[in-house]
Motif scaffolding. Structure first.
Motif, PDB file in Angstrom:
ATOM      1  N   VAL A  12      47.226  30.430  52.803  1.00  0.00           N
ATOM      2  CA  VAL A  12      47.521  30.818  54.194  1.00  0.00           C
ATOM      3  C   VAL A  12      48.437  29.786  54.835  1.00  0.00           C
ATOM      4  N   GLU A  13      48.122  28.524  54.617  1.00  0.00           N
ATOM      5  CA  GLU A  13      48.947  27.452  55.207  1.00  0.00           C
ATOM      6  C   GLU A  13      50.378  27.489  54.669  1.00  0.00           C
ATOM      7  N   CYS A  15      51.925  30.089  53.929  1.00  0.00           N
ATOM      8  CA  CYS A  15      52.495  31.402  54.287  1.00  0.00           C
ATOM      9  C   CYS A  15      52.749  32.251  53.038  1.00  0.00           C
ATOM     10  N   ASN A  17      52.674  35.281  50.306  1.00  0.00           N
ATOM     11  CA  ASN A  17      52.939  36.699  50.583  1.00  0.00           C
ATOM     12  C   ASN A  17      51.650  37.516  50.546  1.00  0.00           C
ATOM     13  N   LYS A  77      49.004  41.573  60.275  1.00  0.00           N
ATOM     14  CA  LYS A  77      49.235  40.132  60.376  1.00  0.00           C
ATOM     15  C   LYS A  77      47.949  39.459  60.830  1.00  0.00           C
ATOM     16  N   THR A  79      45.731  35.835  61.548  1.00  0.00           N
ATOM     17  CA  THR A  79      45.968  34.444  61.926  1.00  0.00           C
ATOM     18  C   THR A  79      44.937  33.561  61.250  1.00  0.00           C
TER      19      THR A  79
END
Ligand SMILES: [Fe+2]
Length: 112
Positions: A12-13, A15, A17, A77, A79
């Motif tokens: 996640v950090e 980013c 895919n 999306k 978070t």
């Protein structure tokens, strides 16, 4: 399981895919499902007094992770703090608290 959660956080950090995130989540779901299943068999075998509550929490936790897989798959999306952290922390808190009580119970029955 901690390694799987760490891998997910790192992805996640970075980013990662959608497909990579989904693969990591599916791996976490599968591991969690096996972990919970093993616990539930032991709880039934040794008549764990909090079986119903513990089992219900397992179902909720697993469903939360499955919903996260579905959300990632659908391209939503997410978070870091409100989605991944909450779900993975929830699982880890369950293991460090609820499962600790179960572990002590099983130990008292001679299961290690
Ligand atoms: Fe558990």
């Amino acid at each position: 399981m901690i390694a799987l959660v760490n891998n997910l956080h790192a992805a996640v950090e970075a980013c990662a895919n959608k497909d990579d995130l989904k693969d990591l989540l599916v791996e976490l779901v599968e591991f969690t499902r096996k972990h919970f299943s093993t616990e539930e068999k032991l709880m039934e075998e040794y008549d764990y007094p909090d079986l119903a509550t513990h089992h219900k929490e397992h179902r909720l936790l697993l469903q939360y992770l499955i919903d996260l897989v579905d959300a990632v798959s659908s391209g939503k999306k997410l978070t870091f703090c409100s989605d991944y952290d909450v779900s993975t922390d929830w699982v880890l808190i369950h293991i460090s608290e609820c499962d600790k009580s179960l572990g002590a119970f099983l130990n008292s029955k001679g299961v290690y």
